[in-house]
Design an enzyme around this catalytic site. Structure first.
Site, PDB file in Angstrom:
ATOM      1  CD  GLU A  85      -2.896  -1.149   2.366  1.00 34.05           C
ATOM      2  OE1 GLU A  85      -2.795  -0.240   3.216  1.00 34.05           O
ATOM      3  OE2 GLU A  85      -3.762  -2.034   2.421  1.00 34.05           O
ATOM      4  CB  SER A  94       9.342  -4.536   4.144  1.00 31.94           C
ATOM      5  OG  SER A  94      10.152  -4.292   3.018  1.00 31.94           O
ATOM      6  CD  GLN A 133      46.937  -9.789 -15.006  1.00 35.55           C
ATOM      7  OE1 GLN A 133      47.278  -8.786 -14.378  1.00 35.55           O
ATOM      8  NE2 GLN A 133      47.663 -10.900 -15.048  1.00 35.55           N
ATOM      9  CG  HIS A 186      29.143  -2.427 -23.233  1.00 35.42           C
ATOM     10  ND1 HIS A 186      29.089  -3.589 -22.504  1.00 35.42           N
ATOM     11  CD2 HIS A 186      28.539  -2.689 -24.423  1.00 35.42           C
ATOM     12  CE1 HIS A 186      28.462  -4.510 -23.201  1.00 35.42           C
ATOM     13  NE2 HIS A 186      28.134  -4.003 -24.374  1.00 35.42           N
ATOM     14  N   GLY A 226      32.062   4.139 -22.647  1.00 37.96           N
ATOM     15  CA  GLY A 226      31.087   5.174 -22.969  1.00 37.96           C
ATOM     16  C   GLY A 226      29.889   4.654 -23.734  1.00 37.96           C
ATOM     17  CD  GLU A 244       7.777 -11.272  -5.438  1.00 35.61           C
ATOM     18  OE1 GLU A 244       7.148 -10.908  -4.438  1.00 35.61           O
ATOM     19  OE2 GLU A 244       7.230 -11.717  -6.444  1.00 35.61           O
ATOM     20  CB  THR A 277      14.340  -4.643   0.803  1.00 35.27           C
ATOM     21  OG1 THR A 277      14.162  -4.928   2.201  1.00 35.27           O
ATOM     22  CG2 THR A 277      13.256  -3.687   0.336  1.00 35.27           C
ATOM     23  CD  GLU A 330      18.221  -3.317   3.179  1.00 30.11           C
ATOM     24  OE1 GLU A 330      19.324  -2.858   2.853  1.00 30.11           O
ATOM     25  OE2 GLU A 330      17.273  -3.484   2.375  1.00 30.11           O
TER      26      GLU A 330
END
Length: 401
Positions: A131, A136, A295, A354, A356, A379, A381, A383
């Protein structure tokens, strides 16, 4: 090793299903995903294709027209779909959770009424707990159902409803104080209602309004909405399981398997990010050679691949634990936590590879970079997952001093 995240011990049927889904993803989802995502366009053609494949009924028992497959098979299919476009896996997931809740907790009449049409994809499911004033803290739900004769009258506002517009069946968690005296624990006075509605936006049935889509940073294409109940009347036979006060437990059961799904999504997105990173590293040249030969890039690719493998293994373990009939909240919490965190890190590493160009909308990694953060909160956090994991560990390793 041809590719990462292989799963040992699969049956021929499981391998055939996964091969079919992987082929569909490569041909029908990946080529169009970025364009559709940039337009925030619902992927109707893709969804129709998934319906033809029978994926909306993947875990629904055969007696109701489904394929009767395991959570593991489902999670591996979600992993493949998320590799193509995470939003499509979200369309499937909310449907799956409602079907699972019906299968596990519904009355026989409810199963007979809904599951065959859900298996065929003719009814699309969505579920709603959150809501606007809570995150949570499910116990703080204020939406309410009041008994009025043979009906219930529902009022309140729900938030973050995936498939809110396109669904035709919504499982909604509300407070229901009927039969529960003052002082009853909040989680014992909640009920899940099954709301049938017309797909679309606006007033979709008397007393029920689905406002327009919420504009999001990522996770586009799939519609995320609010749900407003204002004098919504439902018959008593639309209480999931036929008894009030069980809604919290029913929803938590659904979310538990949903966490395996989110872990699978994290695995799929991470796999795609690795694929994009390792391909680009072999194409891009600096200082006279492909950057893959530097490397520093090899170290990065090694870390990315290891994270993909680890997250996949934990997700598979959580799914198999649930399929065995055992409690899997510890394993599901660990898998969801690790997969979502690793997904974010692998995507960021691919983005860095990648350079820039990763910041350009012309490259697919830009889309993944905006999608990965949703998994950190979906579903539950990180925490919340840590709280679940910590409490379960203390149960298992209780000091006997």
């Amino acid at each position: 090793m041809a590719r990462l995240a292989q799963t040992a011990g699969l049956t021929d049927v499981q391998q055939e299903i996964l091969s079919t889904v992987r082929d569909f993803v490569d041909k029908e989802i990946i080529p169009v995903a970025t364009e559709l995502e940039h337009r925030d366009e619902y992927p109707q053609q893709i969804v129709d294709g998934l319906k033809e494949l029978g994926l909306f009924g993947l875990m629904i028992p055969e007696e109701y027209g489904g394929l009767g497959e395991s959570l593991l098979t489902y999670a591996l299919c979600v992993e493949e779909i998320a590799r193509g476009w995470m939003s499509v896996s979200g369309i499937i997931n909310t449907h799956f959770i409602v079907a699972y809740m019906l299968k596990q907790h519904g009355t026989q009449e409810q199963k007979d009424h809904f599951l065959p049409r859900m298996a065929a994809g003719d009814i699309r499911g969505a579920f709603s707990m959150s809501e606007p004033a809570l995150g949570s803290d499910v116990s703080a739900i204020t939406s309410k159902a009041v008994k009025d004769g043979d009906e219930y009258v529902l009022n309140g506002q729900k938030m973050w409803l995936t498939n809110g517009g396109t669904s035709s069946l919504v499982a909604v968690l509300v407070r229901s104080d009927e039969g529960h005296p003052e002082g009853t624990a909040p989680h014992k006075s909640m009920t899940t209602f099954l709301i049938e509605k017309e797909p679309g936006f606006g007033e979709v049935r008397p007393g029920l309004t689905i406002p327009g889509k919420i504009d999001k940073m990522g996770y586009k294409g799939v519609d995320t909405t609010e749900l407003i109940m204002d004098g919504l009347r439902l018959p008593a036979d639309r209480v999931l399981g036929g008894v009030t006060g069980r809604g919290f437990y029913q929803m938590m059961d659904g979310v538990e398997v949903g966490r395996v799904n989110v872990a699978a999504r994290g695995c799929g997105v991470a796999q795609r990010a690795f694929e994009l990173g390792v391909q680009y590293a072999q194409q891009r040249h600096t200082f006279g050679k492909p950057i893959a030969q530097h490397q520093a890039i090899q170290f990065k690719l090694a870390e990315m691949a290891t994270k993909v493998e680890a997250a996949h293994a934990m997700m598979v373990n959580a799914a198999r634990k649930k399929d065995s009939g055992e409690r899997n909240d510890l394993e599901a919490g660990m898998a969801k936590y690790l997969a979502s965190e690793y997904c974010k890190e692998v995507v960021e590493d691919a983005f860095r590879i990648h350079g820039g160009y990763g910041f350009s909308k012309e490259y697919e990694i830009e889309r993944l970079y905006r999608e990965a953060p949703m998994l950190l909160i979906g579903e539950g956090t990180a925490e919340i997952q840590k709280m679940i994991i910590g409490r379960r560990l203390l149960e298992e390793y209780r000091f006997q001093g």
